[in-house]
Scaffold this motif. Structure first.
Motif, PDB file in Angstrom:
ATOM      1  N   UNK A  38      56.031  41.787  60.518  1.00 37.07           N
ATOM      2  CA  UNK A  38      56.771  42.984  60.119  1.00 37.07           C
ATOM      3  C   UNK A  38      57.086  42.959  58.621  1.00 37.07           C
ATOM      4  N   UNK A  43      54.930  47.712  55.703  1.00 39.53           N
ATOM      5  CA  UNK A  43      55.554  48.798  56.464  1.00 39.53           C
ATOM      6  C   UNK A  43      56.155  49.890  55.577  1.00 39.53           C
ATOM      7  N   UNK A  45      54.928  51.303  53.130  1.00 42.25           N
ATOM      8  CA  UNK A  45      53.952  52.281  52.630  1.00 42.25           C
ATOM      9  C   UNK A  45      53.903  53.563  53.476  1.00 42.25           C
ATOM     10  N   UNK A  46      54.572  53.529  54.650  1.00 37.57           N
ATOM     11  CA  UNK A  46      54.611  54.763  55.444  1.00 37.57           C
ATOM     12  C   UNK A  46      55.727  55.699  54.995  1.00 37.57           C
ATOM     13  N   UNK A  47      56.612  55.222  54.120  1.00 32.25           N
ATOM     14  CA  UNK A  47      57.702  56.059  53.622  1.00 32.25           C
ATOM     15  C   UNK A  47      57.535  56.234  52.107  1.00 32.25           C
ATOM     16  N   UNK A 101      69.437  51.908  63.953  1.00 32.60           N
ATOM     17  CA  UNK A 101      68.619  52.962  63.340  1.00 32.60           C
ATOM     18  C   UNK A 101      67.806  52.398  62.173  1.00 32.60           C
ATOM     19  N   UNK A 104      64.709  50.860  63.364  1.00 31.71           N
ATOM     20  CA  UNK A 104      63.704  51.870  63.727  1.00 31.71           C
ATOM     21  C   UNK A 104      62.986  52.394  62.489  1.00 31.71           C
ATOM     22  N   UNK A 105      63.741  52.614  61.408  1.00 34.01           N
ATOM     23  CA  UNK A 105      63.122  53.081  60.168  1.00 34.01           C
ATOM     24  C   UNK A 105      62.186  52.009  59.628  1.00 34.01           C
ATOM     25  N   UNK A 109      56.949  49.935  64.775  1.00 31.98           N
ATOM     26  CA  UNK A 109      56.353  49.386  66.002  1.00 31.98           C
ATOM     27  C   UNK A 109      57.260  48.302  66.576  1.00 31.98           C
ATOM     28  N   UNK A 110      57.074  48.041  67.856  1.00 33.21           N
ATOM     29  CA  UNK A 110      57.711  46.864  68.453  1.00 33.21           C
ATOM     30  C   UNK A 110      59.067  47.113  69.070  1.00 33.21           C
ATOM     31  N   UNK A 111      59.601  48.309  68.909  1.00 33.11           N
ATOM     32  CA  UNK A 111      60.882  48.603  69.552  1.00 33.11           C
ATOM     33  C   UNK A 111      60.590  49.339  70.862  1.00 33.11           C
ATOM     34  N   UNK A 115      65.979  49.710  73.128  1.00 37.32           N
ATOM     35  CA  UNK A 115      66.520  49.979  71.791  1.00 37.32           C
ATOM     36  C   UNK A 115      66.912  51.447  71.664  1.00 37.32           C
ATOM     37  N   UNK A 116      66.073  52.321  72.243  1.00 36.70           N
ATOM     38  CA  UNK A 116      66.384  53.751  72.184  1.00 36.70           C
ATOM     39  C   UNK A 116      67.648  54.073  72.978  1.00 36.70           C
TER      40      UNK A 116
ATOM     41  N   UNK B  37      62.247  59.762  62.158  1.00 40.03           N
ATOM     42  CA  UNK B  37      62.076  58.373  61.700  1.00 40.03           C
ATOM     43  C   UNK B  37      63.075  57.431  62.365  1.00 40.03           C
ATOM     44  N   UNK B  38      64.206  57.977  62.795  1.00 38.62           N
ATOM     45  CA  UNK B  38      65.241  57.136  63.414  1.00 38.62           C
ATOM     46  C   UNK B  38      65.013  56.959  64.921  1.00 38.62           C
ATOM     47  N   UNK B  39      63.941  57.563  65.425  1.00 34.02           N
ATOM     48  CA  UNK B  39      63.608  57.487  66.859  1.00 34.02           C
ATOM     49  C   UNK B  39      64.788  57.910  67.726  1.00 34.02           C
ATOM     50  N   UNK B  44      61.241  58.412  77.757  1.00 35.56           N
ATOM     51  CA  UNK B  44      61.724  57.612  78.890  1.00 35.56           C
ATOM     52  C   UNK B  44      60.652  57.359  79.951  1.00 35.56           C
ATOM     53  N   UNK B  92      59.540  40.569  70.698  1.00 34.20           N
ATOM     54  CA  UNK B  92      59.637  41.425  69.508  1.00 34.20           C
ATOM     55  C   UNK B  92      58.284  41.530  68.808  1.00 34.20           C
ATOM     56  N   UNK B  95      55.407  42.911  71.373  1.00 37.02           N
ATOM     57  CA  UNK B  95      55.398  44.372  71.537  1.00 37.02           C
ATOM     58  C   UNK B  95      54.857  45.036  70.273  1.00 37.02           C
ATOM     59  N   UNK B  96      55.210  44.471  69.119  1.00 35.29           N
ATOM     60  CA  UNK B  96      54.724  45.019  67.850  1.00 35.29           C
ATOM     61  C   UNK B  96      53.206  44.975  67.781  1.00 35.29           C
ATOM     62  N   UNK B  99      51.773  47.605  70.226  1.00 37.99           N
ATOM     63  CA  UNK B  99      51.919  48.972  69.683  1.00 37.99           C
ATOM     64  C   UNK B  99      50.945  49.215  68.539  1.00 37.99           C
ATOM     65  N   UNK B 120      48.538  52.456  58.414  1.00 41.85           N
ATOM     66  CA  UNK B 120      49.524  51.379  58.590  1.00 41.85           C
ATOM     67  C   UNK B 120      49.106  50.351  59.661  1.00 41.85           C
TER      68      UNK B 120
END
Lengths: 263, 168
Positions: A38, A43, A45-47, A101, A104-105, A109-111, A115-116, B37-39, B44, B92, B95-96, B99, B120
């Motif tokens: 991570x 990462x 570069x997407x923002x 949050x 997440x920003x 990936x990976x969440x 987490x949501x 961006x904050x998901x 669900x 962690x 999953x990354x 994804x 990315x």
């Protein structure tokens, strides 16, 4: 159960999820370094705001080491203080939510759904604390309950339209992976395929039908809560999805509250 | 009173968008999700309608200064421990990786040509394999995504994606 009791219980349970989740990231902090999976160097570069502009330096301070470890540490500290019911709970909830949050920003990936759900529950609790009256507080906790109901129904509906869930092969397939697998469970399901079919249909039935018990009143809701805890404990044991247990259990006090309103 | 109405509006809009997102229907939710961006808008539909019944494995190999290739090596992530029901930090990164591979496979179907190198997921995996040990004669590296089935002894191995060679 009073609004305050439901909010306190929800806070305590969701903060266990926050504490364990942040600690898991912290022990995996090598993945958050510039050489890790991570890496912020990649990462960001997407923002566009993280690559050029005034916020670039600030973002690096927060999202690179040691900033990101400090953020996770702050989240853990806030979770411990909230569980201990010590100090301004509103502030601890805000810190926990900000950390969630921010991850997440940062990570993209990976969440996962746990987490949501933490973000949803913490946001609902934040609204609860800023609400000026009982109506606002009821809406805030009702929002958490409604998201929980939606999560079970949506998961159940998505399984209902899936041929793999209907023919009973989904659970066997998922458990036969490295990611979420379990050698002992796979062996049992391979020997007795009927168990796999039963696991698929009981998951489907639980997610589609059991939440309706909440709407029958407190007794039905308690049945749902016991079944839900067993369901998430089973998933944690077989698939290693440990945070789902805490994140979803955190919504149960709000579901119980909802059951007292409608029952 | 105004604060209570504001809370009601926030909760209602958030819930309505959450409902729409479960069915992925309409331009509105697609547009909102692009900026989420904050998901905050949750999904669900766990493990459905198509549950993940395979694993993605990230492999790499080196091209040497003499032009030959090494064998393929697997990037071995941390494996979950016995206490994973309560404590599972390995998930962690695991999953990354899943994804990222999923996203790269989706992008690779869009015929992006050389633009895929700037995506990315591609950059993330390239960076990931670039941290693996190298020899004195390693000159360039490429990665691959390999799909397998099975828990302890992977089977049904399929190579899904092979990257370009990149200078080390």
């Amino acid at each position: 159960v009073s609004l305050d009791t439901a909010a306190e219980l929800t806070t305590t349970i969701v903060m266990v999820a926050v504490l364990v989740g942040a600690a898991e990231f912290l022990v995996s902090r090598a993945a958050l370094t510039s050489d890790g999976f991570y890496s912020w160097h990649v990462l960001r570069t997407q923002h566009s705001w993280a690559v050029r502009g005034r916020l670039t330096g600030r973002a690096a301070q927060v999202f690179e080491q040691p900033g990101i470890s400090l953020l996770l540490g702050a989240q853990m500290g806030a979770a411990v203080l909230a569980i201990a019911q010590s100090g301004p709970i509103f502030v601890w909830i805000a810190i926990a939510l900000a950390g969630n949050l921010a991850m997440h920003v940062r990570n993209t990936y990976g969440l996962d759904g746990s987490d949501q759900m933490q973000s949803v529950v913490l946001s609902g609790l934040l609204l609860f604390h800023v609400a000026p009256d009982d109506t606002g507080r009821k809406i805030a906790l009702g929002f958490i309950a409604a998201q929980a109901m939606l999560s079970y129904f949506a998961a159940g509906y998505a399984k209902l339209i899936s041929s793999m869930w209907r023919d009973g092969s989904a659970v066997m397939g998922v458990l036969d992976t490295k990611s979420y697998g379990n050698a002992a469970a796979t062996e049992i399901l391979r020997r007795w395929p009927a168990v796999s079919k039963a696991a698929c249909w009981s998951t489907l039935a639980f997610e589609c039908l059991m939440p309706l018990l909440v709407l029958t009143g407190p007794t039905g809701c308690l049945v749902f809560i016991v079944a839900g805890l067993a369901f998430h404990a089973g998933i944690a044991l077989t698939m290693g999805l440990n945070l789902f247990f805490w994140s979803f259990a955190a919504t149960y006090p709000c579901l119980y509250l909802l059951s007292t309103w409608v029952g | 009173m105004i604060a209570t109405v504001a809370i009601a509006v926030i909760a209602s809009v958030w819930l309505a968008l959450s409902v729409l997102n479960q069915f992925k229907r309409g331009h509105l939710i697609a547009r909102v999700k692009r900026h989420d961006a904050l998901a905050l808008i949750p999904t669900w539909t766990f493990f459905a309608p198509r549950p993940g019944v395979t694993d993605f494995n990230v492999m790499y190999r080196d091209c040497t200064t003499s032009g030959g290739f090494s064998r393929w090596y697997e990037m071995r992530g941390e494996r979950a421990g016995r206490l994973r029901a309560a404590w599972n930090p390995a998930k962690r990164t695991g999953k990354g990786i899943t994804d990222t591979c999923n996203m790269l496979m989706r992008l690779s179907g869009h015929n992006l040509g050389r633009r895929i190198y700037l995506q990315i997921p591609y950059l993330t995996l390239l960076h990931y394999v670039s941290t693996a040990p190298r020899t004195d004669v390693s000159h360039m590296r490429q990665f691959a995504i390999v799909r397998t089935t099975g828990h302890d002894a992977p089977r049904d191995t399929t190579m899904l994606f092979v990257s370009a060679l990149h200078r080390l």
